[in-house]
Design a protein around this motif. Structure first.
Motif, short mmCIF file in Angstrom:
data_model
loop_
_atom_site.label_atom_id
_atom_site.label_comp_id
_atom_site.label_asym_id
_atom_site.label_seq_id
_atom_site.Cartn_x
_atom_site.Cartn_y
_atom_site.Cartn_z
N HIS A 34 0.85 -1.19 0.00
CA HIS A 34 0.00 0.00 0.00
C HIS A 34 0.88 1.24 0.00
O HIS A 34 1.66 1.45 0.94
CB HIS A 34 -0.91 0.00 1.22
N PHE A 37 0.78 3.67 3.10
CA PHE A 37 1.39 3.24 4.36
C PHE A 37 2.83 2.78 4.15
O PHE A 37 3.55 2.52 5.11
CB PHE A 37 0.57 2.10 4.98
N LYS A 39 4.00 -0.05 3.29
CA LYS A 39 4.21 -1.36 3.91
C LYS A 39 3.67 -2.44 2.98
O LYS A 39 2.82 -2.19 2.14
CB LYS A 39 3.50 -1.46 5.26
N TYR A 41 1.63 -5.91 2.82
CA TYR A 41 0.63 -6.64 3.61
C TYR A 41 0.34 -7.99 2.99
O TYR A 41 0.38 -8.15 1.76
CB TYR A 41 -0.68 -5.84 3.68
N ILE A 65 1.66 -7.71 8.41
CA ILE A 65 2.62 -6.87 7.70
C ILE A 65 3.85 -7.73 7.45
O ILE A 65 4.35 -8.38 8.36
CB ILE A 65 3.00 -5.64 8.54
N VAL A 80 -0.82 -6.15 12.48
CA VAL A 80 -1.35 -4.84 12.12
C VAL A 80 -1.82 -4.18 13.41
O VAL A 80 -2.55 -4.79 14.18
CB VAL A 80 -2.52 -4.99 11.11
N GLU A 84 -6.21 2.84 11.31
CA GLU A 84 -6.20 3.27 9.91
C GLU A 84 -5.82 2.11 8.99
O GLU A 84 -6.42 1.93 7.93
CB GLU A 84 -5.21 4.44 9.71
N GLU A 85 -4.84 1.31 9.41
CA GLU A 85 -4.44 0.16 8.60
C GLU A 85 -5.54 -0.90 8.58
O GLU A 85 -5.83 -1.48 7.54
CB GLU A 85 -3.15 -0.46 9.14
#
Length: 101
Positions: A34, A37, A39, A41, A65, A80, A84-85
């Motif tokens: 993403h 972010f 990161k 996932y 993650i 996580v 927000e995530e």
């Protein structure tokens, strides 16, 4: 604001260890990075949940993650933690799995 996600929904089996050190087989259902972010996932589900003949069985999805090691080939899974995530992951999962029946 259009952020493009690179989704990989190629299923793969992974062997991970639970809190007691037991091997557990998981199926990787979705993998994405993403940009908002920054990161990587991975959405997992315990493989044993797919053996049920009952189509009504809900499968618990486990978002993680993926933090790569220095070699970039392997890594470790982290939980996580931010709301927000979780919201972003829920939206992506709903978008990508609502059509599957």
């Amino acid at each position: 604001m259009s952020e493009e996600l690179n989704l990989n929904n190629e299923e793969e089996l992974l062997t991970l260890y639970d809190e007691e050190g037991n091997e557990v087989l998981y199926r990787k259902l979705l993998e994405f990075e993403h940009p908002g972010f920054s990161k990587h996932y991975v959405i997992l589900a315990e493989e044993g949940n797919f053996n049920d003949e009952d189509d009504e069985t809900e499968i618990e999805l486990i978002p993680m993650i993926l933090e790569p090691d220095e070699d970039g080939e392997t890594g470790r899974f982290l939980p996580v933690e931010t709301d927000e995530e979780w919201d972003m992951i829920e939206e992506i999962v709903n978008t990508n799995f609502d059509d599957v029946e």
